[in-house]
Enzyme design. Structure first.
Site, PDB file in Angstrom:
ATOM      1  N   ASP A 181       0.860  -1.179   0.000  1.00 23.73           N
ATOM      2  CA  ASP A 181       0.000   0.000   0.000  1.00 23.73           C
ATOM      3  C   ASP A 181       0.898   1.231   0.000  1.00 23.73           C
ATOM      4  O   ASP A 181       1.669   1.443   0.941  1.00 23.73           O
ATOM      5  CB  ASP A 181      -0.911   0.012   1.228  1.00 23.73           C
ATOM      6  CG  ASP A 181      -1.805   1.242   1.260  1.00 23.73           C
ATOM      7  OD1 ASP A 181      -2.691   1.346   0.395  1.00 23.73           O
ATOM      8  OD2 ASP A 181      -1.605   2.100   2.145  1.00 23.73           O
ATOM      9  N   GLU A 265      -1.941  -1.522  -5.916  1.00 25.95           N
ATOM     10  CA  GLU A 265      -3.172  -0.953  -6.442  1.00 25.95           C
ATOM     11  C   GLU A 265      -2.891  -0.202  -7.744  1.00 25.95           C
ATOM     12  O   GLU A 265      -1.836   0.413  -7.903  1.00 25.95           O
ATOM     13  CB  GLU A 265      -3.793   0.011  -5.430  1.00 25.95           C
ATOM     14  CG  GLU A 265      -4.470  -0.667  -4.259  1.00 25.95           C
ATOM     15  CD  GLU A 265      -5.108   0.341  -3.325  1.00 25.95           C
ATOM     16  OE1 GLU A 265      -6.348   0.319  -3.184  1.00 25.95           O
ATOM     17  OE2 GLU A 265      -4.372   1.139  -2.732  1.00 25.95           O
ATOM     18  N   CYS A 318     -11.980  -4.883   6.732  1.00 33.91           N
ATOM     19  CA  CYS A 318     -11.193  -5.554   7.766  1.00 33.91           C
ATOM     20  C   CYS A 318     -10.496  -6.763   7.160  1.00 33.91           C
ATOM     21  O   CYS A 318     -11.147  -7.623   6.555  1.00 33.91           O
ATOM     22  CB  CYS A 318     -12.098  -5.967   8.925  1.00 33.91           C
ATOM     23  SG  CYS A 318     -11.254  -6.936  10.201  1.00 33.91           S
ATOM     24  N   CYS A 321     -11.880 -10.204   9.246  1.00 38.32           N
ATOM     25  CA  CYS A 321     -13.205 -10.803   9.066  1.00 38.32           C
ATOM     26  C   CYS A 321     -13.860 -10.425   7.745  1.00 38.32           C
ATOM     27  O   CYS A 321     -14.885 -10.999   7.378  1.00 38.32           O
ATOM     28  CB  CYS A 321     -14.119 -10.407  10.224  1.00 38.32           C
ATOM     29  SG  CYS A 321     -14.541  -8.645  10.263  1.00 38.32           S
ATOM     30  N   CYS A 337     -12.075  -2.980  14.434  1.00 41.18           N
ATOM     31  CA  CYS A 337     -13.256  -3.601  13.829  1.00 41.18           C
ATOM     32  C   CYS A 337     -14.148  -4.186  14.929  1.00 41.18           C
ATOM     33  O   CYS A 337     -13.703  -4.437  16.051  1.00 41.18           O
ATOM     34  CB  CYS A 337     -12.824  -4.682  12.840  1.00 41.18           C
ATOM     35  SG  CYS A 337     -14.210  -5.504  11.995  1.00 41.18           S
ATOM     36  N   CYS A 339     -15.122  -7.062  15.113  1.00 39.27           N
ATOM     37  CA  CYS A 339     -14.670  -8.422  15.439  1.00 39.27           C
ATOM     38  C   CYS A 339     -13.563  -8.416  16.492  1.00 39.27           C
ATOM     39  O   CYS A 339     -13.115  -9.480  16.938  1.00 39.27           O
ATOM     40  CB  CYS A 339     -14.198  -9.145  14.183  1.00 39.27           C
ATOM     41  SG  CYS A 339     -12.672  -8.486  13.465  1.00 39.27           S
ATOM     42  N   ASP A 346      -2.737   1.557   6.839  1.00 42.28           N
ATOM     43  CA  ASP A 346      -1.946   1.175   5.674  1.00 42.28           C
ATOM     44  C   ASP A 346      -1.606  -0.312   5.679  1.00 42.28           C
ATOM     45  O   ASP A 346      -1.633  -0.968   4.628  1.00 42.28           O
ATOM     46  CB  ASP A 346      -0.667   2.011   5.612  1.00 42.28           C
ATOM     47  CG  ASP A 346      -0.966   3.495   5.449  1.00 42.28           C
ATOM     48  OD1 ASP A 346      -2.048   3.821   4.934  1.00 42.28           O
ATOM     49  OD2 ASP A 346      -0.118   4.323   5.829  1.00 42.28           O
TER      50      ASP A 346
END
Length: 370
Positions: A181, A265, A318, A321, A337, A339, A346
């Site tokens: 990233d 990306e 996330c 999960c 999150c 979870c 990042d």
């Protein structure tokens, strides 16, 4: 595969005078036929490379333009080919409309095989109407180049750029993959937790550049002192560009030696720099240059770089999960999150990039959006 190797060169005073005329002729041909093709385009007429080449041959016979024959004909002919390539890139929507070349910008003259001679044994380079050029060979050139380009940067330094065809040198297979990233606060964050700092070279040289630019503003424009000070400003810009290039090459080499597949990306950098709040920092980070360098190194050494969809919500999802958040402002750098997983923004994005990349290429488990 074709590679471009660039070396510092030191032409003599006489060769510099010939190069000034050569650069001027190549720039004149490029600008003149850019103007003619633009005028023809506005009239609804078509003027391609063949029509431009015929017009150039006719122009060289004009008594007012006989000075075009004082230099090698190859650089002026190559200027037409570069103009044709610029128009092709424009019509294919890869770049903007071709712009005129400036006298105080970077100058270049390209020579094809018919206009130079290269001796592999003693590494001698001889150019048409210039003779032998003194080159600082930082490494041995193993094959004959296909083209040779002489470059004069605004800093006053000369370089020779050779296009050569070399065989790829595959690196050992490691069986490892990584997601990356790219960002501004950190240049790169890897899915394995590694972080690459953003050197911020523009800010590092900001004071030095400011002093040189202030000194330039005090000089009389057009004077010899103005010209020399302008070269000093250009040398600071060269330091920034060279430092940024060195960082990109070291990062690329570190990645291709450790990983077989690299996932990144497909960023819309051209659109991102339109954000005036981020434009300077994005340009200084050199993300596009880093990605291109990694791609080149990967192809050179038998590794692969895979770009995932730019619209994939890597930051909002996330990695533990798969839960997708509705929004994720840039001000949020760490989040938790439902979870129970705590994420660095990042690093979480890098893990998601790796997961979706492996899913797309069939090298890992599927990724679902909840």
């Amino acid at each position: 595969m074709k590679q471009r190797w660039t070396f510092r060169c030191y032409p003599t005073c006489e060769q510099e005078q010939t190069l000034v005329r050569t650069f001027g002729c190549a720039r004149f041909v490029y600008n003149r036929f850019l103007a003619e093709r633009t005028a023809a385009f506005r009239r609804g007429e078509r003027m391609g490379y063949s029509q431009s080449s015929a017009a150039l041959s006719k122009l060289k016979r004009d008594p007012d333009y006989l000075w075009l024959n004082e230099v090698s004909s190859v650089p002026t002919q190559q200027a037409l080919r570069h103009l044709q390539a610029a128009f092709c890139n424009f019509f294919d929507k890869r770049t903007g409309y071709p712009s005129f070349r400036r006298k105080d910008g970077k100058q270049s003259a390209e020579y094809t095989r018919s206009a130079f001679k290269f001796e592999i044994g003693n590494q001698r380079l001889v150019l048409a109407k210039l003779g032998r050029i003194k080159v600082k060979w930082s490494r041995r050139v193993p094959v004959d180049p296909t083209t040779v380009t002489l470059i004069r940067k605004p800093s006053g330094r000369y370089f020779v750029s050779l296009v050569i065809d070399v065989q790829p040198a595959p690196l050992p297979v490691t069986g490892e993959s990584v997601g990356i990233d790219f960002g501004i606060s950190r240049l790169a964050t890897l899915s394995n937790g590694e972080r690459v700092a953003n050197p911020k070279y523009s800010y590092r040289y900001q004071r030095q550049l400011k002093r040189q630019q202030q000194a330039l503003a005090r000089k009389t424009k057009g004077s010899n002192r103005y010209r020399r000070q302008k070269q000093r400003v250009a040398r600071v810009h060269d330091k920034i560009a060279n430092s940024r290039s060195d960082t990109a090459k070291k990062l690329a080499w570190s990645l291709v030696t450790r990983f077989d597949t690299i996932y990144v990306e497909d960023l819309n950098l051209r659109g991102m720099v339109k954000n005036h709040s981020l434009a300077r920092s994005l340009s200084d980070a050199g993300i596009g240059q880093a990605i291109r360098t990694i791609e080149t190194k990967a192809a050179m050494h038998g590794k692969s770089l895979v770009k995932i969809d730019r619209w994939f919500p890597s930051s909002k999802m996330c990695s533990a999960c798969g839960c997708l958040r509705s929004s994720m402002p840039l001000s949020i750098r760490r989040w938790a999150c439902d979870c129970g997983a705590a994420h660095d923004r990042d690093e979480n994005a890098a893990r998601n990039i790796l997961a979706v990349g492996q899913a797309v290429t069939g090298r890992g488990a599927s990724v679902s959006l909840h």
